[in-house]
Scaffold this active site. Sequence first.
Site, PDB file in Angstrom:
ATOM      1  N   LYS A 160      24.581  15.552  13.834  1.00  0.00           N
ATOM      2  CA  LYS A 160      24.506  16.428  15.001  1.00  0.00           C
ATOM      3  C   LYS A 160      25.632  17.460  15.037  1.00  0.00           C
ATOM      4  O   LYS A 160      25.408  18.625  15.370  1.00  0.00           O
ATOM      5  CB  LYS A 160      24.547  15.575  16.279  1.00  0.00           C
ATOM      6  CG  LYS A 160      24.352  16.429  17.527  1.00  0.00           C
ATOM      7  CD  LYS A 160      24.123  15.597  18.773  1.00  0.00           C
ATOM      8  CE  LYS A 160      23.849  16.502  19.962  1.00  0.00           C
ATOM      9  NZ  LYS A 160      23.673  15.739  21.196  1.00  0.00           N
ATOM     10  N   PHE A 198      25.363   4.880  18.530  1.00  0.00           N
ATOM     11  CA  PHE A 198      24.083   4.894  19.243  1.00  0.00           C
ATOM     12  C   PHE A 198      23.029   5.649  18.421  1.00  0.00           C
ATOM     13  O   PHE A 198      23.266   6.762  17.978  1.00  0.00           O
ATOM     14  CB  PHE A 198      24.268   5.574  20.606  1.00  0.00           C
ATOM     15  CG  PHE A 198      22.972   5.710  21.362  1.00  0.00           C
ATOM     16  CD1 PHE A 198      22.246   4.593  21.752  1.00  0.00           C
ATOM     17  CD2 PHE A 198      22.476   6.966  21.670  1.00  0.00           C
ATOM     18  CE1 PHE A 198      21.044   4.715  22.426  1.00  0.00           C
ATOM     19  CE2 PHE A 198      21.278   7.104  22.359  1.00  0.00           C
ATOM     20  CZ  PHE A 198      20.559   5.973  22.743  1.00  0.00           C
ATOM     21  N   MET A 243     -13.092  -4.357   6.709  1.00  0.00           N
ATOM     22  CA  MET A 243     -12.693  -4.514   5.313  1.00  0.00           C
ATOM     23  C   MET A 243     -12.038  -5.877   5.090  1.00  0.00           C
ATOM     24  O   MET A 243     -12.272  -6.540   4.082  1.00  0.00           O
ATOM     25  CB  MET A 243     -11.746  -3.376   4.936  1.00  0.00           C
ATOM     26  CG  MET A 243     -11.311  -3.372   3.497  1.00  0.00           C
ATOM     27  SD  MET A 243     -12.706  -3.261   2.370  1.00  0.00           S
ATOM     28  CE  MET A 243     -12.801  -1.501   2.085  1.00  0.00           C
TER      29      MET A 243
HETATM   30  C1  LIG Z   1      -9.474   0.377   0.981  1.00  0.00           C
HETATM   31  C2  LIG Z   1      -9.213   1.191  -0.236  1.00  0.00           C
HETATM   32  C3  LIG Z   1     -10.080   1.138  -1.320  1.00  0.00           C
HETATM   33  C4  LIG Z   1      -9.882   1.937  -2.433  1.00  0.00           C
HETATM   34  N1  LIG Z   1     -10.817   1.935  -3.422  1.00  0.00           N
HETATM   35  C5  LIG Z   1     -10.744   2.868  -4.410  1.00  0.00           C
HETATM   36  C6  LIG Z   1     -11.806   3.031  -5.352  1.00  0.00           C
HETATM   37  O1  LIG Z   1     -12.803   2.340  -5.334  1.00  0.00           O
HETATM   38  N2  LIG Z   1     -11.685   4.001  -6.285  1.00  0.00           N
HETATM   39  C7  LIG Z   1     -10.585   4.834  -6.341  1.00  0.00           C
HETATM   40  O2  LIG Z   1     -10.549   5.725  -7.182  1.00  0.00           O
HETATM   41  N3  LIG Z   1      -9.571   4.676  -5.485  1.00  0.00           N
HETATM   42  C8  LIG Z   1      -9.630   3.718  -4.517  1.00  0.00           C
HETATM   43  N4  LIG Z   1      -8.597   3.628  -3.605  1.00  0.00           N
HETATM   44  C9  LIG Z   1      -7.439   4.524  -3.739  1.00  0.00           C
HETATM   45  C10 LIG Z   1      -6.401   4.002  -4.731  1.00  0.00           C
HETATM   46  O3  LIG Z   1      -5.579   3.071  -4.072  1.00  0.00           O
HETATM   47  C11 LIG Z   1      -5.524   5.163  -5.274  1.00  0.00           C
HETATM   48  O4  LIG Z   1      -4.946   5.869  -4.208  1.00  0.00           O
HETATM   49  C12 LIG Z   1      -6.312   6.151  -6.103  1.00  0.00           C
HETATM   50  O5  LIG Z   1      -7.156   5.510  -7.013  1.00  0.00           O
HETATM   51  C13 LIG Z   1      -5.358   7.061  -6.869  1.00  0.00           C
HETATM   52  O6  LIG Z   1      -6.010   8.226  -7.208  1.00  0.00           O
HETATM   53  P1  LIG Z   1      -5.577   9.105  -8.450  1.00  0.00           P
HETATM   54  O7  LIG Z   1      -5.572   8.291  -9.684  1.00  0.00           O
HETATM   55  O8  LIG Z   1      -6.418  10.308  -8.409  1.00  0.00           O
HETATM   56  O9  LIG Z   1      -4.049   9.413  -8.225  1.00  0.00           O
HETATM   57  P2  LIG Z   1      -3.195  10.198  -7.141  1.00  0.00           P
HETATM   58  O10 LIG Z   1      -2.484   9.204  -6.324  1.00  0.00           O
HETATM   59  O11 LIG Z   1      -3.941  11.263  -6.460  1.00  0.00           O
HETATM   60  O12 LIG Z   1      -2.102  10.790  -8.120  1.00  0.00           O
HETATM   61  C14 LIG Z   1      -2.261  11.993  -8.746  1.00  0.00           C
HETATM   62  C15 LIG Z   1      -1.747  11.972 -10.171  1.00  0.00           C
HETATM   63  O13 LIG Z   1      -1.823  13.315 -10.625  1.00  0.00           O
HETATM   64  C16 LIG Z   1      -0.561  13.769 -11.017  1.00  0.00           C
HETATM   65  N5  LIG Z   1      -0.430  15.162 -10.611  1.00  0.00           N
HETATM   66  C17 LIG Z   1      -0.141  15.676  -9.406  1.00  0.00           C
HETATM   67  N6  LIG Z   1      -0.124  17.016  -9.443  1.00  0.00           N
HETATM   68  C18 LIG Z   1      -0.418  17.349 -10.717  1.00  0.00           C
HETATM   69  C19 LIG Z   1      -0.549  18.590 -11.410  1.00  0.00           C
HETATM   70  N7  LIG Z   1      -0.399  19.765 -10.790  1.00  0.00           N
HETATM   71  N8  LIG Z   1      -0.856  18.558 -12.721  1.00  0.00           N
HETATM   72  C20 LIG Z   1      -1.013  17.370 -13.389  1.00  0.00           C
HETATM   73  N9  LIG Z   1      -0.905  16.190 -12.792  1.00  0.00           N
HETATM   74  C21 LIG Z   1      -0.612  16.174 -11.469  1.00  0.00           C
HETATM   75  C22 LIG Z   1       0.453  12.861 -10.379  1.00  0.00           C
HETATM   76  O14 LIG Z   1       1.632  12.809 -11.158  1.00  0.00           O
HETATM   77  C23 LIG Z   1      -0.300  11.540 -10.295  1.00  0.00           C
HETATM   78  O15 LIG Z   1      -0.123  10.792 -11.484  1.00  0.00           O
HETATM   79  C24 LIG Z   1      -8.757   2.788  -2.497  1.00  0.00           C
HETATM   80  C25 LIG Z   1      -7.859   2.820  -1.439  1.00  0.00           C
HETATM   81  C26 LIG Z   1      -8.092   2.040  -0.306  1.00  0.00           C
HETATM   82  C27 LIG Z   1      -7.132   2.150   0.832  1.00  0.00           C
HETATM   83  C1  LIG Z   2      -1.288  -0.191   8.923  1.00  0.00           C
HETATM   84  C2  LIG Z   2      -2.210  -1.110   8.222  1.00  0.00           C
HETATM   85  N1  LIG Z   2      -2.266  -2.428   8.565  1.00  0.00           N
HETATM   86  C3  LIG Z   2      -3.141  -3.258   7.938  1.00  0.00           C
HETATM   87  C4  LIG Z   2      -3.966  -2.796   6.952  1.00  0.00           C
HETATM   88  C5  LIG Z   2      -4.940  -3.757   6.241  1.00  0.00           C
HETATM   89  N2  LIG Z   2      -6.328  -3.340   6.497  1.00  0.00           N
HETATM   90  C6  LIG Z   2      -7.040  -2.614   5.629  1.00  0.00           C
HETATM   91  S1  LIG Z   2      -8.568  -2.227   6.180  1.00  0.00           S
HETATM   92  C7  LIG Z   2      -8.314  -3.049   7.623  1.00  0.00           C
HETATM   93  C8  LIG Z   2      -9.373  -3.102   8.683  1.00  0.00           C
HETATM   94  C9  LIG Z   2      -9.631  -1.784   9.287  1.00  0.00           C
HETATM   95  O1  LIG Z   2     -10.466  -1.946  10.395  1.00  0.00           O
HETATM   96  P1  LIG Z   2     -11.271  -0.724  10.997  1.00  0.00           P
HETATM   97  O2  LIG Z   2     -10.359   0.420  11.210  1.00  0.00           O
HETATM   98  O3  LIG Z   2     -12.042  -1.185  12.177  1.00  0.00           O
HETATM   99  O4  LIG Z   2     -12.232  -0.312   9.816  1.00  0.00           O
HETATM  100  P2  LIG Z   2     -13.515  -1.063   9.191  1.00  0.00           P
HETATM  101  O5  LIG Z   2     -13.052  -1.732   7.946  1.00  0.00           O
HETATM  102  O6  LIG Z   2     -13.996  -2.038  10.210  1.00  0.00           O
HETATM  103  O7  LIG Z   2     -14.463   0.041   8.921  1.00  0.00           O
HETATM  104  C10 LIG Z   2      -7.044  -3.625   7.648  1.00  0.00           C
HETATM  105  C11 LIG Z   2      -6.507  -4.444   8.745  1.00  0.00           C
HETATM  106  C12 LIG Z   2      -3.841  -1.434   6.598  1.00  0.00           C
HETATM  107  N3  LIG Z   2      -4.563  -0.895   5.609  1.00  0.00           N
HETATM  108  N4  LIG Z   2      -2.995  -0.621   7.275  1.00  0.00           N
END
Ligand SMILES: Cc1cc2nc3c(=O)[nH]c(=O)nc-3n(C[C@H](O)[C@H](O)[C@H](O)COP(=O)(O)OP(=O)(O)OC[C@H]3O[C@@H](n4cnc5c(N)ncnc54)[C@H](O)[C@@H]3O)c2cc1C
Ligand SMILES: Cc1ncc(C[n+]2csc(CCOP(=O)(O)OP(=O)(O)O)c2C)c(N)n1
Lengths: 163, 573
Positions: free
Chosen positions: B163, B113, B481
């Site tokens: 547990k 379970f 988005m």
């Molecule tokens: C809708 C959406 C849109 C996005 N658009 C963008 C965008 O336009 N631009 C953007 O930049 N991102 C965007 N992202 C985010 C993107 O997906 C990544 O999460 C982001 O770019 C990663 O950031 P980072 O390279 O700083 O790495 P992080 O994920 O922050 O990784 C950190 C890095 O640093 C290293 N590190 C950690 N600690 C240390 C330390 N003490 N010393 C040395 N190194 C260390 C790690 O090993 C790793 O390689 C978006 C995300 C979403 C959800």
């Molecule tokens: C858990 C999860 N499911 C689906 C997605 C894909 N996704 C990215 S943005 C988005 C729309 C988000 O809608 P809302 O929170 O209303 O934000 P808005 O873009 O309208 O500002 C979706 C469905 C995701 N990022 N995370």
Amino acid sequence: MRRIISILMENEPGALSRVVGLFSQRGYNIETLTVAPTEDETLSRLTMTTTGDDKKIEQITKHLNKLIEVVKLVDLTEGAHIEREIMLMKVKATGAQRAEVKRTVDIFRGQIVDVTSTVYTVQLTGTTDKLEAFINAVGEAQVLEVVRSGVSGISRGEKVLSL
Amino acid sequence: MEMLSGAEMVVRALQDEGVEYIFGYPGGAVLHIYDALFQQDKVNHILVRHEQAATHAADGYARSTGKPGVVLVTSGPGATNAITGIATAFMDSIPMVVLSGQVRSDWIGDDAFQETDMVGLSRPIVKHSFMVRDPRQIPDMIKKAFYIASTGRPGPVLVDIPKDHTAPHNTFPYEYPKKVKMRSYAPVTRGHSGQIRKAVDELLKAKRPVIYSGGGVVQGDASEALTGVARKLNFPVTNTLMGLGAFPGTDKQFLGMLGMHGTYEANMAMHNADVILAAGARLDDRVTNDAKKFCPGAKIIHIDIDPASISKNVTAHIPIVGPVKQVLEEMLTMLDEHDSGPDHKSLERWWQEIDGWRQVHGLRYEVNENGPMKPQQVVQALYKATNGEAFVTSDVGQHQMFAAQYYLYDRPRQWINSGGLGTMGFGLPAAMGVQFAHPEAVVACVTGEGSIQMNIQELSTCLQYGLPIKIININNQALGMVRQWQDMQYGGRHSQSYMESLPDFVKLAESYGHVGMKIEKLEDLDGAMEEAFALKDRLVFMDIYVDPTEHVYPMHIADGSMRDMWLSKTERT
Ligand SMILES: Cc1cc2nc3c(=O)[nH]c(=O)nc-3n(C[C@H](O)[C@H](O)[C@H](O)COP(=O)(O)OP(=O)(O)OC[C@H]3O[C@@H](n4cnc5c(N)ncnc54)[C@H](O)[C@@H]3O)c2cc1C
Ligand SMILES: Cc1ncc(C[n+]2csc(CCOP(=O)(O)OP(=O)(O)O)c2C)c(N)n1
Ligand SMILES: [Mg+2]
């Protein structure tokens, strides 16, 4: 390129699944895998063969090194090394084939380790290439069953992989 | 030596580790641990309403403090509910320790379970995991879990506890280890000085340099060192989504965020750079666009504590493996001692070029004179109402990008969002974690009507603990988005991206005992914000209606280079 990666890791439950999981998770392929404890019972030695370009191999070794249970890692193919695989094979041995198979086994320095009136069980050790050459020489039509251990390897000379 | 049961050892180890808060939800497999928690008052247990929220709350706590967040869940559904939050923390390298209950050890494997193989399920999304096989292992495993989670490249660590190993009647001698000894885990503590020197020489020769810094600078507490290097050299700085706040958002050397929704000037500067100093950033695909076309003329210096981040997507010319703080500090010392400085003449020209880009195509949006409010206006009003000083958590979507672009973060750890996994439902529970860690601080959660409904039940947790979070629901009545992509790539076919049958958020907030506000006109926005933030001890849910047709710009054109961007619905580079 084909690589032989040799790993010393903690002999703990779950360690092997992390190595195997890493390969499937990141889309790397494992061709062979062998694992067994070492003279130090807290460690196991794992040898795997994999293929990929230099960039992929670099990522593979970096990610393997990141696994907490991995203590040491070496890519044996980077230097001179010895590789061995053991194969057990059942071969049809009837009529004229019987003598022919025996001759081939001798040429490849294999051993016949079990015999019946129609079947030889052959044991052969060597590199992967040699084992494959033997299978070709015997002829696939004659082969009934093959078991291979996967590659084990060790570096040449004084270099050792230990703590 | 003191004799404790397994359950007592778990709780005592948390105390000895200095844990203030643990976020969790009880169930059969962890009842012994809950009983031990009940009989002490050092570790505060926060009861969430869904285990996913426990992980995000612990994550928000961790991101805002730098200390590992701690989670306690039961076996089976409790553990599986935690998976999304563990994956979220893993992708953003956040320190977290998750304790999960497991069925009794002699039942494991029998489909007992509420049995799930949590170690197996979580394997690809944890830094490491432990399964307790003997109660005597508990102190050592918990010590190691905290150590592994918070050193090197941080990440979540799971401890799965059957547990029977917490049974109250079996006691064992307890001693919490002072030090961790692990022959197989030794994170790098220093960068290679030769490499750092090479990097310094390259930086001093640069004519068109950019500092590109990321989440590693925030997590690695290297903000001061980074700012020092940037100021010393007068180089432009751009941050990833995860790095915002590591360099002051209001500084004139700051170009804004780079990448898919980065600013025009940041992306242009990157594309045209001759030297890029990548610090604690992982050249993610949301940043690089097509990696083969990434910054063709640039030499890349890459500092990262994880060798696997270096030359993964883009080859680094000067790799430096080490903690970014130590490496940047050493760099700064070398710069101080160097007899020459940066190439001021070239830099002056470079800055002129950048300022030109800023002027032509800096962040902007069209205001509707009589139409609906723009989401960007909401973020700007929030910035004003909080003097730019609030902790801002966010969910995922357009609102997240607007919060990244239009709120200028001056402090590291001020901006908290899920970047790598992009987890909708992150914002509210994360804000709870932040508010627990900083009870006096102003905490705002910027969200959308889609995301907020993914963990809306946490309004109940907020009531129980009196968390005065301000929820800024940027309500565009759509999964904005998703709809933007459908507008741009699927001929405007809005497949399933509507949010129909929205609840009355004001009434919803009120039914949870909070304050709700609905804002539909721009002229009411500033006043409402002021009113909401004046309610210092209440949670206020601000439901703000905005233009449903707005898009986020700039936006990278898929498979292009960094300079290929849409700048509005009609203009592109
Ligand atoms: C809708 C959406 C849109 C996005 N658009 C963008 C965008 O336009 N631009 C953007 O930049 N991102 C965007 N992202 C985010 C993107 O997906 C990544 O999460 C982001 O770019 C990663 O950031 P980072 O390279 O700083 O790495 P992080 O994920 O922050 O990784 C950190 C890095 O640093 C290293 N590190 C950690 N600690 C240390 C330390 N003490 N010393 C040395 N190194 C260390 C790690 O090993 C790793 O390689 C978006 C995300 C979403 C959800
Ligand atoms: C858990 C999860 N499911 C689906 C997605 C894909 N996704 C990215 S943005 C988005 C729309 C988000 O809608 P809302 O929170 O209303 O934000 P808005 O873009 O309208 O500002 C979706 C469905 C995701 N990022 N995370
Ligand atoms: Mg929306």
